[in-house]
Design an enzyme around this catalytic site. Structure first.
Site, PDB file in Angstrom:
ATOM      1  N   ASP A 193      -5.738  -0.133  -6.617  1.00  0.00           N
ATOM      2  CA  ASP A 193      -4.935   0.809  -5.840  1.00  0.00           C
ATOM      3  C   ASP A 193      -5.371   2.260  -6.056  1.00  0.00           C
ATOM      4  OD1 ASP A 193      -2.912   1.443  -4.012  1.00  0.00           O
ATOM      5  OD2 ASP A 193      -1.488   0.087  -4.947  1.00  0.00           O
ATOM      6  N   TRP A 200      -6.166   2.935   1.423  1.00  0.00           N
ATOM      7  CA  TRP A 200      -5.316   3.391   2.526  1.00  0.00           C
ATOM      8  C   TRP A 200      -6.067   4.119   3.629  1.00  0.00           C
ATOM      9  CZ3 TRP A 200      -2.232   6.569  -1.497  1.00  0.00           C
ATOM     10  CH2 TRP A 200      -1.729   5.717  -2.490  1.00  0.00           C
ATOM     11  N   GLY A 201      -7.413   4.082   3.623  1.00  0.00           N
ATOM     12  CA  GLY A 201      -8.164   4.642   4.734  1.00  0.00           C
ATOM     13  C   GLY A 201      -8.234   6.151   4.783  1.00  0.00           C
ATOM     14  N   ASP A 218       0.903   1.163   4.011  1.00  0.00           N
ATOM     15  CA  ASP A 218       1.580  -0.121   3.856  1.00  0.00           C
ATOM     16  C   ASP A 218       2.176  -0.611   5.176  1.00  0.00           C
ATOM     17  OD1 ASP A 218       0.946   0.010   1.211  1.00  0.00           O
ATOM     18  OD2 ASP A 218       2.979   0.435   0.504  1.00  0.00           O
TER      19      ASP A 218
END
Length: 425
Positions: free
Chosen positions: A150, A194-195, A215
């Site tokens: 993450d 998350w791009g 998300d």
């Protein structure tokens, strides 16, 4: 939200050549499995993981191809071991994480774990920054072979002194070194970035999959937004490298049955990893049937063609329009068994959806095609030049497999369906 100003930029990204994918012998195809976060968040323990694996077997999900049982955040103590520096599993909830893995492996599954590129995970547990090699070894010693990594709580710039690529390369290097020294297969490495920094342009050299948005939520507007975003970067997906559209939200409330079918179809045909995020003890038969659609799964797991489907016509919007509420509606792509077609009704009412066959670049002019419906599991005759799906439900989907069935009938008029054509000079 309508984003007309981004159309040219997004169109440009589709012209960029794909980066060479990470080829290290694992995760050539999208991962199929389970992840604890969406159904349970931090309310997890080893009994839950064993129960989940047992249910995956009894419900037929293992036989359908779902191989991984993955823990997300919150499994650890808040502090590392004072002596070894290792992450410590929560003593109460995971008293013997190695034995848990042994039991799940005995059922035939593989297992995955979670960590973070920062000091702490998103939920505040120990992250892996400056402990990448130690954590990789620890996770392997516990019996894991998949790592979701993450992007929370990372160091200040004057400490890390690296860009986004460097942040993830730290763990990628540790995992590669571990495979060399241990002689065991490399970890599957899933980047949860998350791009933010055009991850789809660089992550192919670092990991096996990469999150392209924030998300997911079990709501149609969340699905539509993710589908819209991914429609412009489908060229980044091929063998050993996959745009990760986040976990499957089927059965968590908030989606109609037709929306759930659209969710699964789009994720599968765009070759996203398929990680179930549902409480399996409460799953209904209709949702289970969606997850076990072997005709859709076989395209996601195609061992010959790794490409995602892509839009060939946007539909209600002009082509190359970015619209997070109304994404592209007409999609196609190759497979080893024919041309895959996805028709996505983004409207809030039923609609007929029609297209000329050769709008898809994978269809040959002058040929007719047999039509296989991948949801009704029926052969629906032969399409000549065009196809119409009647009454596609609101937010619903049609998934087809078209196979070449020979020359189209002679004497059709006009001599070509679209574009300029001439007789032989």
């Amino acid at each position: 939200m309508f984003l007309s100003g981004t159309a040219a930029l997004l169109a440009l990204t589709t012209l960029l050549p794909p980066v060479n994918a990470l080829e290290n012998g694992v995760a050539r195809l999208p991962v199929l499995g389970y992840n604890t976060w969406n159904a349970y968040q931090c309310n997890i323990d080893q009994d839950l993981l064993i129960t989940t694996a047992t249910l995956m077997k009894s419900l037929g999900l293992f036989d359908a191809g779902y191989q991984y049982v993955n823990i997300d955040d919150c499994y650890a103590e808040l502090q590392r071991d004072n002596t070894s520096g290792r992450i410590v599993p929560d003593h109460t909830r995971f008293p013997n994480i190695t034995a848990m893995n042994d039991q799940i492996h005995a059922m035939g599954f593989k297992t995955g774990i979670y960590s973070d590129s920062g000091w702490l995970t998103c939920a505040g547990y120990p992250g892996s920054f400056e402990n990448e090699a130690l954590d990789a070894e620890t996770f392997q010693d516990w019996g894991f072979s998949y790592l979701k990594f993450d992007n929370c709580n990372f160091p200040y710039d004057d400490i890390i002194k690296q860009g986004m690529i460097g942040k993830y390369e730290r763990m990628a290097t540790a995992l590669a070194d571990l495979a060399t020294t241990s002689g065991k297969p490399p970890f599957v490495f899933s980047l949860c970035e998350w791009g933010w920094s055009q991850v789809w342009l660089w992550a192919q050299d670092v990991g096996h999959s990469w999150r392209v948005t924030g998300d997911i939520a079990p709501q149609w507007n969340s699905l539509a937004s993710i589908i819209n975003f991914n429609s412009f970067i489908t060229q980044a997906t091929d063998f050993s490298g996959h745009n990760d559209m986040d976990m499957l939200q089927l059965g968590n409330g908030g989606l109609t049955f037709d929306e759930a079918k659209s969710h699964f179809t789009a994720w599968a045909l765009m070759k996203s990893p398929l990680l179930i995020g549902t409480n399996l003890s409460r799953i209904t038969d209709d949702i289970l049937d969606i997850l076990k659609n072997t005709e859709i799964l076989s395209i996601n797991q195609d061992s010959v063609v790794g490409k995602s489907i892509s839009p060939f016509r946007w539909g209600i919007n002009p082509d190359w329009t970015s619209n997070s509420s109304f994404p592209a509606q007409y999609w196609s792509g190759p497979s080893q068994n024919g041309t895959v077609i996805m028709l996505l009704n983004t409207l809030s009412h039923p609609a007929d959806m029609s297209f000329n066959l050769i709008e898809s670049p994978w269809i040959r002019a002058g040929r007719q095609y047999s039509v296989r419906d991948l949801w009704t599991h029926t052969d629906n005759g032969t399409a000549v030049r065009s196809f119409t799906a009647k009454g596609v439900p609101a937010h619903g989907v049609v998934a087809l497999l078209l196979k070449d069935a020979g020359d189209e009938p002679a004497g059709l008029s006009p001599p070509c369906v679209v574009g300029q054509c001439t007789a032989q000079p």
